[in-house]
Design a protein around this motif. Sequence first.
Motif, PDB file in Angstrom:
ATOM      1  N   ALA A   1    -106.005 -62.624 -72.534  1.00  0.00           N
ATOM      2  CA  ALA A   1    -104.997 -62.391 -71.238  1.00  0.00           C
ATOM      3  C   ALA A   1    -104.076 -61.304 -71.146  1.00  0.00           C
ATOM      4  CB  ALA A   1    -104.478 -63.782 -70.943  1.00  0.00           C
ATOM      5  N   ALA A   2    -103.391 -60.957 -72.230  1.00  0.00           N
ATOM      6  CA  ALA A   2    -102.323 -60.055 -72.604  1.00  0.00           C
ATOM      7  C   ALA A   2    -103.097 -58.718 -72.307  1.00  0.00           C
ATOM      8  CB  ALA A   2    -101.562 -60.313 -73.689  1.00  0.00           C
ATOM      9  N   THR A   3    -104.090 -58.618 -72.991  1.00  0.00           N
ATOM     10  CA  THR A   3    -104.702 -57.288 -72.726  1.00  0.00           C
ATOM     11  C   THR A   3    -105.098 -56.889 -71.466  1.00  0.00           C
ATOM     12  OG1 THR A   3    -105.446 -57.624 -75.275  1.00  0.00           O
ATOM     13  CG2 THR A   3    -106.797 -55.910 -73.758  1.00  0.00           C
ATOM     14  N   TRP A   4    -105.533 -57.807 -70.470  1.00  0.00           N
ATOM     15  CA  TRP A   4    -105.791 -57.556 -69.400  1.00  0.00           C
ATOM     16  C   TRP A   4    -104.578 -57.196 -68.273  1.00  0.00           C
ATOM     17  CZ3 TRP A   4    -104.640 -60.034 -64.802  1.00  0.00           C
ATOM     18  CH2 TRP A   4    -105.128 -59.700 -63.502  1.00  0.00           C
ATOM     19  N   GLN A   5    -103.445 -58.126 -68.625  1.00  0.00           N
ATOM     20  CA  GLN A   5    -102.315 -57.852 -67.869  1.00  0.00           C
ATOM     21  C   GLN A   5    -101.691 -56.597 -68.278  1.00  0.00           C
ATOM     22  OE1 GLN A   5    -100.879 -61.450 -69.165  1.00  0.00           O
ATOM     23  NE2 GLN A   5    -101.206 -62.795 -67.171  1.00  0.00           N
ATOM     24  N   THR A   6    -101.776 -55.766 -69.339  1.00  0.00           N
ATOM     25  CA  THR A   6    -101.263 -54.677 -69.575  1.00  0.00           C
ATOM     26  C   THR A   6    -102.047 -53.549 -69.284  1.00  0.00           C
ATOM     27  OG1 THR A   6    -101.762 -55.010 -71.883  1.00  0.00           O
ATOM     28  CG2 THR A   6     -99.697 -55.782 -71.355  1.00  0.00           C
ATOM     29  N   GLY A   7    -103.313 -53.780 -68.795  1.00  0.00           N
ATOM     30  CA  GLY A   7    -104.272 -52.589 -68.496  1.00  0.00           C
ATOM     31  C   GLY A   7    -105.044 -51.969 -69.651  1.00  0.00           C
ATOM     32  N   ARG A   8    -104.902 -52.932 -70.763  1.00  0.00           N
ATOM     33  CA  ARG A   8    -105.510 -52.180 -72.002  1.00  0.00           C
ATOM     34  C   ARG A   8    -107.046 -52.602 -71.935  1.00  0.00           C
ATOM     35  NH1 ARG A   8    -103.004 -48.133 -73.445  1.00  0.00           N
ATOM     36  NH2 ARG A   8    -104.380 -48.160 -75.088  1.00  0.00           N
ATOM     37  N   ARG A   9    -107.690 -52.080 -72.958  1.00  0.00           N
ATOM     38  CA  ARG A   9    -109.232 -52.125 -72.969  1.00  0.00           C
ATOM     39  C   ARG A   9    -109.788 -53.393 -73.697  1.00  0.00           C
ATOM     40  NH1 ARG A   9    -111.307 -46.684 -75.703  1.00  0.00           N
ATOM     41  NH2 ARG A   9    -113.022 -47.805 -75.503  1.00  0.00           N
ATOM     42  N   ILE A  10    -110.730 -54.189 -73.302  1.00  0.00           N
ATOM     43  CA  ILE A  10    -111.263 -55.265 -73.861  1.00  0.00           C
ATOM     44  C   ILE A  10    -112.682 -54.844 -74.209  1.00  0.00           C
ATOM     45  CG2 ILE A  10    -112.000 -57.740 -73.581  1.00  0.00           C
ATOM     46  CD1 ILE A  10    -109.683 -57.976 -71.326  1.00  0.00           C
ATOM     47  N   GLU A  11    -113.071 -55.226 -75.470  1.00  0.00           N
ATOM     48  CA  GLU A  11    -114.496 -54.828 -75.833  1.00  0.00           C
ATOM     49  C   GLU A  11    -115.127 -55.730 -76.533  1.00  0.00           C
ATOM     50  OE1 GLU A  11    -114.673 -50.946 -77.747  1.00  0.00           O
ATOM     51  OE2 GLU A  11    -113.573 -50.069 -76.112  1.00  0.00           O
ATOM     52  N   PHE A  12    -116.557 -55.910 -76.428  1.00  0.00           N
ATOM     53  CA  PHE A  12    -117.178 -56.882 -76.916  1.00  0.00           C
ATOM     54  C   PHE A  12    -118.302 -56.375 -77.830  1.00  0.00           C
ATOM     55  CE2 PHE A  12    -115.721 -59.185 -73.355  1.00  0.00           C
ATOM     56  CZ  PHE A  12    -115.064 -60.295 -73.939  1.00  0.00           C
ATOM     57  N   TYR A  13    -118.430 -56.679 -79.128  1.00  0.00           N
ATOM     58  CA  TYR A  13    -119.401 -56.255 -79.985  1.00  0.00           C
ATOM     59  C   TYR A  13    -120.317 -57.093 -80.411  1.00  0.00           C
ATOM     60  CZ  TYR A  13    -115.976 -52.294 -80.319  1.00  0.00           C
ATOM     61  OH  TYR A  13    -115.085 -51.320 -80.075  1.00  0.00           O
ATOM     62  N   GLY A  14    -121.689 -56.908 -80.670  1.00  0.00           N
ATOM     63  CA  GLY A  14    -122.575 -57.688 -81.244  1.00  0.00           C
ATOM     64  C   GLY A  14    -124.023 -57.049 -81.617  1.00  0.00           C
ATOM     65  N   ALA A  15    -124.612 -57.512 -82.386  1.00  0.00           N
ATOM     66  CA  ALA A  15    -125.998 -57.026 -82.844  1.00  0.00           C
ATOM     67  C   ALA A  15    -127.147 -58.125 -82.545  1.00  0.00           C
ATOM     68  CB  ALA A  15    -125.775 -56.374 -84.218  1.00  0.00           C
ATOM     69  N   GLY A  16    -128.490 -57.790 -82.178  1.00  0.00           N
ATOM     70  CA  GLY A  16    -129.319 -58.640 -81.915  1.00  0.00           C
ATOM     71  C   GLY A  16    -129.119 -59.812 -81.007  1.00  0.00           C
ATOM     72  N   ASN A  17    -129.426 -60.887 -81.339  1.00  0.00           N
ATOM     73  CA  ASN A  17    -128.914 -61.961 -80.526  1.00  0.00           C
ATOM     74  C   ASN A  17    -127.542 -62.072 -80.049  1.00  0.00           C
ATOM     75  OD1 ASN A  17    -131.507 -63.786 -79.943  1.00  0.00           O
ATOM     76  ND2 ASN A  17    -131.632 -63.754 -82.089  1.00  0.00           N
ATOM     77  N   SER A  18    -126.739 -61.497 -81.229  1.00  0.00           N
ATOM     78  CA  SER A  18    -125.126 -61.587 -80.628  1.00  0.00           C
ATOM     79  C   SER A  18    -124.734 -60.484 -79.680  1.00  0.00           C
ATOM     80  CB  SER A  18    -124.539 -61.401 -82.001  1.00  0.00           C
ATOM     81  OG  SER A  18    -124.719 -62.494 -82.775  1.00  0.00           O
ATOM     82  N   GLY A  19    -125.831 -59.295 -79.744  1.00  0.00           N
ATOM     83  CA  GLY A  19    -125.470 -58.304 -78.919  1.00  0.00           C
ATOM     84  C   GLY A  19    -125.825 -58.757 -77.280  1.00  0.00           C
ATOM     85  N   ILE A  20    -126.873 -59.867 -77.084  1.00  0.00           N
ATOM     86  CA  ILE A  20    -126.940 -60.524 -75.868  1.00  0.00           C
ATOM     87  C   ILE A  20    -125.946 -61.255 -75.509  1.00  0.00           C
ATOM     88  CG2 ILE A  20    -128.454 -61.985 -74.580  1.00  0.00           C
ATOM     89  CD1 ILE A  20    -130.846 -61.002 -76.532  1.00  0.00           C
ATOM     90  N   VAL A  21    -125.240 -61.809 -76.471  1.00  0.00           N
ATOM     91  CA  VAL A  21    -124.113 -62.658 -76.135  1.00  0.00           C
ATOM     92  C   VAL A  21    -122.938 -61.677 -75.557  1.00  0.00           C
ATOM     93  CG1 VAL A  21    -122.104 -64.266 -76.916  1.00  0.00           C
ATOM     94  CG2 VAL A  21    -124.620 -64.479 -77.719  1.00  0.00           C
ATOM     95  N   ALA A  22    -122.731 -60.531 -76.231  1.00  0.00           N
ATOM     96  CA  ALA A  22    -121.630 -59.503 -75.816  1.00  0.00           C
ATOM     97  C   ALA A  22    -121.868 -58.984 -74.483  1.00  0.00           C
ATOM     98  CB  ALA A  22    -121.689 -58.423 -76.857  1.00  0.00           C
TER      99      ALA A  22
END
Length: 281
Positions: free
Chosen positions: A124-145
């Motif tokens: 929430a703090a990252t969004w409120q300050t306009g910064r970047r939010i990133e999701f990393y995953g591989a294989g099945n975790s990539g689908i979750v990302a």
Amino acid sequence: MLDRITASLPSLAPAEQRVARLVLADPRAFARLPVRELAARALVSKPTVVRFCRSMGYGGLADFKLKLAGSVSEGVPFIHRSVDSGDGTPEVLVKVVDNAVAAFLQYRNAASVQALGRAAEAIAATWQTGRRIEFYGAGNSGIVAQDAQHKFFRLGITSLSTSDGHMQVMSATLLQPGDCAVIISNSGRTRDLMDAADIARKRGATTIAITASGSPLAHSCQIHLAADHPEGYDRYSPMVSRLLHLLIIDVLATRVALSIGEPLQPVLQQMKNNLRAKRYT
């Protein structure tokens, strides 16, 4: 199910009542014991045990035990619901769903509310300050990302997801203090994800790991959301870890939306209006 058995007690024959009371006394034990042991404990014959199950509306002892195991799934070991080659569609349906339900309940009882709160606050703090939010995953975790990006985007929160190792390393290299990287992995030992997490942390970004307890990834990130599910790798093993990761993302997204509150409302309303206009024109 247990309430129905209790209500049926007066209408059962005395021998069947003894079987019913055995179920009510310890439903978990009843679900795993063989008919010989059940009959001995209830002081009845084996056909009486089967007759009781049928009088309750089930096809027999196997069907009754399967449904009973599902109703108390949070306390029954995974192993007794393992799928085997002789299972028909009804058994597969119950066992696959029960594995997922049991994993969810196990997570609910073991989850760290403090860690979830810290992770939600960081995003929430990252969004409120306009910064970047990133999701990393591989294989099945990539689908979750990817699903995580979609989930947050529907809340009006822009983020990036990637399942490619090279892209993760490059993207993590561009992170700065105030940014947030969420790394998802069942084993917590995927080399590319560990490299990306290490780079993101050194760049000053907040790192959140959704992974198994005690894994290298869990130790390398600042916030750890433990997702402990011993995934089986035989051909009949249901894939539950991905569902568990999706559940954690859902909890996070909901908590972030609640913490942001009112500022999200105009964006969400405009998004809904635009989608409605596109759908009906």
